[in-house]
Design a protein around this motif. Structure first.
Motif: not given
Ligand code: SF4
Ligand code: HEM
Lengths: 151, 559
Positions: B430-432, B465-473
């Motif tokens: 989902y996330c850009s 689990i987070s898909g990138c460094i923003n650490a939403c997970g």
């Molecule tokens: S951590 Fe947040 S910003 Fe990064 S991929 Fe996941 S949802 Fe997107």
């Protein structure tokens, strides 16, 4: 004497005061602190509004510049001045947009000089957005909590 | 539960109209996309990879059956028949049309809900302990304070254009079930010599620079709570960095100034604010607190609060000889939490079926849960920060019937706090901003552990689990954390160990070089092998890691 900066009364689109507007430019916060006779000053986002507190008596106009609407430091600057008893004109200048008006008003701004003129109807609606408010702020309106417990 | 009065309702209604007007001005070209963006964000509307996403606030994670049904209706009417519960106790819809947004907000306002400040550089929806008002170990129910702060922070005139988003969590126990110290401000309501007050922590957060919030004040009296929060925010609004959005969170300010200097500035501002008088009247707190009184049957808990259910006790629940599936006992053991009333428990409804998408629920499931809340939990429901739901007040005698209904709806997984109970961000699906897909990875791991029967053997293990460094997970706070990175255009996963978001808070450490998707799944299995081979009696994965350190795990992974 520092070079005049700031907006002229003609650029003011909304004003909620009855006194005559100051008809000369403003000086920077630094200049205001250095010279004893300035009556109009302009605050930039990085300026400490509290530096002006010793001079509030002589100030008739404080402009707070919003070079970018997303930089909210000017809201704190405005409230700080009002909390310290400043009663002169407090003017929001720069990127002042419709959706910022009601919050600015609550923080103590009583004049507005947007760099792009705003639609009058949209602005009137914006100023009237909040019939009631949750927080105490510079406008000293009774809050919802005050009303709930006033009896 | 809190109930709106005419004022709260009018505020939410005014907001819907304001947003309708903003959307109109955007369509008329009076607002540029740049100008519109912060406005739509403050109403929870994000632009994602494929569509708009709408994030709806569930203040402190508490809602009633009617509200849950409204969320189900919205999912059906405006989305694809499901919603996604988030790590901050909210719900997100992933397939929203901009033209529908104002109508959705209007539908929400009819059930006292909104999307106010669920996004944007403002004070976000306030989260709280999901067992609030129910937990046996609770000192004070944090929700009245969270509600007081919800009102204070809604449309705050000074703090709508902060340097960055601002998240507050409130708890009322020693145990931290809200990742309190990983918030911009974390508040623990405490009792000292009979007097209630608030402990303030500031400057925590995840993202690319994770930090644990230091304590900045040990006791703020209740009649100064809002004033103190206002002082914390003002110092941040004035001095938080605005030159670099990755350094704009309050954690960087607190870190750069040092906790002592930040605290000094807050105290100075606080002293000034006390003289200004911004605190709501104390009667307001009492008014709010009255809304959170326990349902009548729960008010007199007797001499002792509840204790964790034991297998012995579970065997004797309900009518003797009543037919019951084997799955019930595992569920009752794993997914219940001790209640302040000894005859009740809080029951966790897992949104983590093995192989499922963490946190997703269909409209149908939401309606089932709503109905069960009416029948078994005094019309009350919670969203957990672990992306599950729960019924806070269930009579122990009702558990078998509740479980049967949940199981029939695919909501009966007995896996709370196990390796199947994965927190995962939306990731590349989902996330850009994503580097990697988090959801499929979570699905494969939970499937694998469920199939091998290892989940139960391993016990408590929080995988994030987070898909990138923003650490939403929240991967920094996982007992095991997985971070998606980009390795020369290929998805790659970094493994880390030893994090915790609870009262024993810590940040996870990276094990070493990353893995591809298959590789990281194998790595998770190896790591649990090491644990199983070395754990001492009663040790959780995290305890073993803390005792033996990183080396044995590294050895198994790379040796
Ligand atoms: S951590 Fe947040 S910003 Fe990064 S991929 Fe996941 S949802 Fe997107
Ligand atoms: C469109 C892409 C994004 C999606 C789908 C997304 C999703 C989420 C979700 C579901 C949460 C829990 C939110 C809540 O309930 O309030 C969250 C929290 C979070 N998001 Fe995102 N997010 C996105 C973009 C970002 C960006 C751009 C950043 C930072 C630059 C970010 C950083 C975080 C952080 C750090 C948290 C929680 C931890 C904290 O507060 O420190 N996210 N995000």
């Amino acid at each position: 004497m520092a070079k005049d900066i700031g907006t002229s009364p003609d650029e003011v689109q909304f004003r909620f005061r009855d006194d005559e507007p100051v008809d000369h430019g403003t000086v920077t916060v630094d200049a205001c602190c250095d010279q004893t006779n300035a009556t109009a000053v302009r605050i930039e986002p990085g300026d400490d509004a509290r530096l002006l507190l010793p001079f509030l008596d002589r100030l008739a106009l404080v402009e707070v510049n919003f070079p970018s609407f997303g930089d909210g430091r000017g809201y704190s600057a405005a409230r700080i001045l009002r909390e310290a008893g400043y009663t002169g004109e407090l003017r929001a200048v720069g990127q002042v947009l419709i959706d910022q008006l009601s919050h600015m008003r609550r923080c103590g701004f009583d004049s507005f000089a947007p760099d792009k003129r705003l639609d009058e109807d949209d602005a009137a609606r914006a100023f009237a957005t909040w019939v009631n408010v949750y927080q105490r702020a510079a406008d000293r309106r009774a809050t919802i909590a005050d009303k709930r417990h006033e009896a | 539960m809190y109930k709106y009065d005419q004022y709260d309702q009018a505020m939410v209604d005014a907001r819907v109209e304001e947003f309708r007007d903003q959307a109109r001005r955007r369509l008329e070209g009076k607002l540029t996309e740049d100008q519109f963006k912060p406005l739509r964000l403050m109403n929870g509307l994000y632009l994602q990879l494929h569509a708009y996403m709408l994030r709806v606030a569930i203040p402190y994670g508490t809602l009633n059956a009617r509200q849950m049904e409204a969320l189900a209706d919205i999912a059906e009417k405006y989305d694809r028949g499901y919603g996604h519960f988030t790590t901050r106790q909210n719900i997100q819809y992933n397939w929203i049309k901009l033209e529908d947004a104002a109508d959705i907000l209007a539908d929400l306002s009819k059930v006292e809900m909104h999307a106010i400040q669920t996004s944007g550089n403002c004070i976000r929806n306030i989260s709280a302990d999901h067992f609030a008002g129910a937990a046996a170990d609770e000192v004070v129910d944090p929700r009245p304070y969270a509600e007081l702060m919800r009102q204070w922070s809604s449309f705050h005139p000074e703090f709508t254009y902060l340097p960055r988003k601002f998240k507050i969590a409130v708890i009322g126990s020693e145990t931290d079930r809200a990742a309190m110290r990983l918030h911009d401000i974390g508040i623990r309501i405490v009792k000292r010599d009979g007097e209630v007050g608030a402990q303030f922590y500031a400057g925590g957060g995840m993202g690319r620079t994770p930090m644990i919030a230091p304590l900045i004040r040990d006791f703020v009296p209740l009649d100064q709570l809002i004033t103190y929060a206002e002082a914390c925010l003002r110092v941040y609004n004035r001095y938080g960095r605005r030159d670099n959005k990755y350094k704009a969170r309050i954690k960087i300010l607190v870190h750069e100034l040092g906790a002592a200097e930040y605290t000094r500035q807050v105290e100075e501002e606080f002293a000034h604010m006390l003289s200004v008088g911004v605190e709501p009247p104390l009667e307001e707190l009492a008014r709010i607190a009255a809304h959170f009184e326990l349902p009548e049957p729960l008010r007199r808990p007797g001499p002792r609060a509840g204790t964790p259910l034991t297998p012995e006790r579970i065997k004797n629940i309900g009518v003797p000889g009543q037919a019951r599936d084997g799955g019930f006992e595992a569920w009752a053991l794993n997914n219940t939490h001790p209640h302040r009333h000894p005859d009740y428990v809080s029951a966790v409804i897992s949104l983590k079926p093995a192989g499922g998408i963490p946190g997703d629920a269909t409209s149908e499931q939401m309606r089932v849960v709503a109905k069960l809340a009416r029948h078994y939990s005094f019309d009350e429901l919670r969203v957990m920060h672990t992306q599950n739901l729960l019924l806070p007040h269930v009579a122990i005698a009702d558990l078998p019937a509740l479980w049967q209904a949940l199981d029939a709806a695919g909501l009966g997984s007995p896996n709370m706090d196990t390796i199947e109970d994965i927190i995962a961000c939306p990731g590349l699906d989902y996330c850009s901003l994503a580097n990697a897909r988090s959801i499929p990875l979570a699905q494969r791991i939970s499937e694998r552990f469920a199939a091998s029967g290892r989940t139960e053997v391993v016990g408590e293990l929080k995988l994030k689990i987070s898909g990138c460094i923003n650490a939403c997970g929240h991967h920094h706070a996982g007992h095991i954390g997985i971070l998606g990175v980009d390795k020369k255009g290929k998805e790659n996963f970094q493994l880390s160990l030893g994090g915790s978001e609870a009262e024993d808070v810590s940040l996870a450490k990276i094990t070493g070089p990353g893995f591809d998707e298959d590789g990281v799944i194998a790595a998770v299995e190896k790591v649990t092998d090491v644990y199983l081979a070395t754990r001492a009696d009663g040790e959780r994965f995290l305890d073993t890691y803390r005792r033996i350190g990183m080396e044995p795990f590294k050895e198994a992974l790379y040796g």
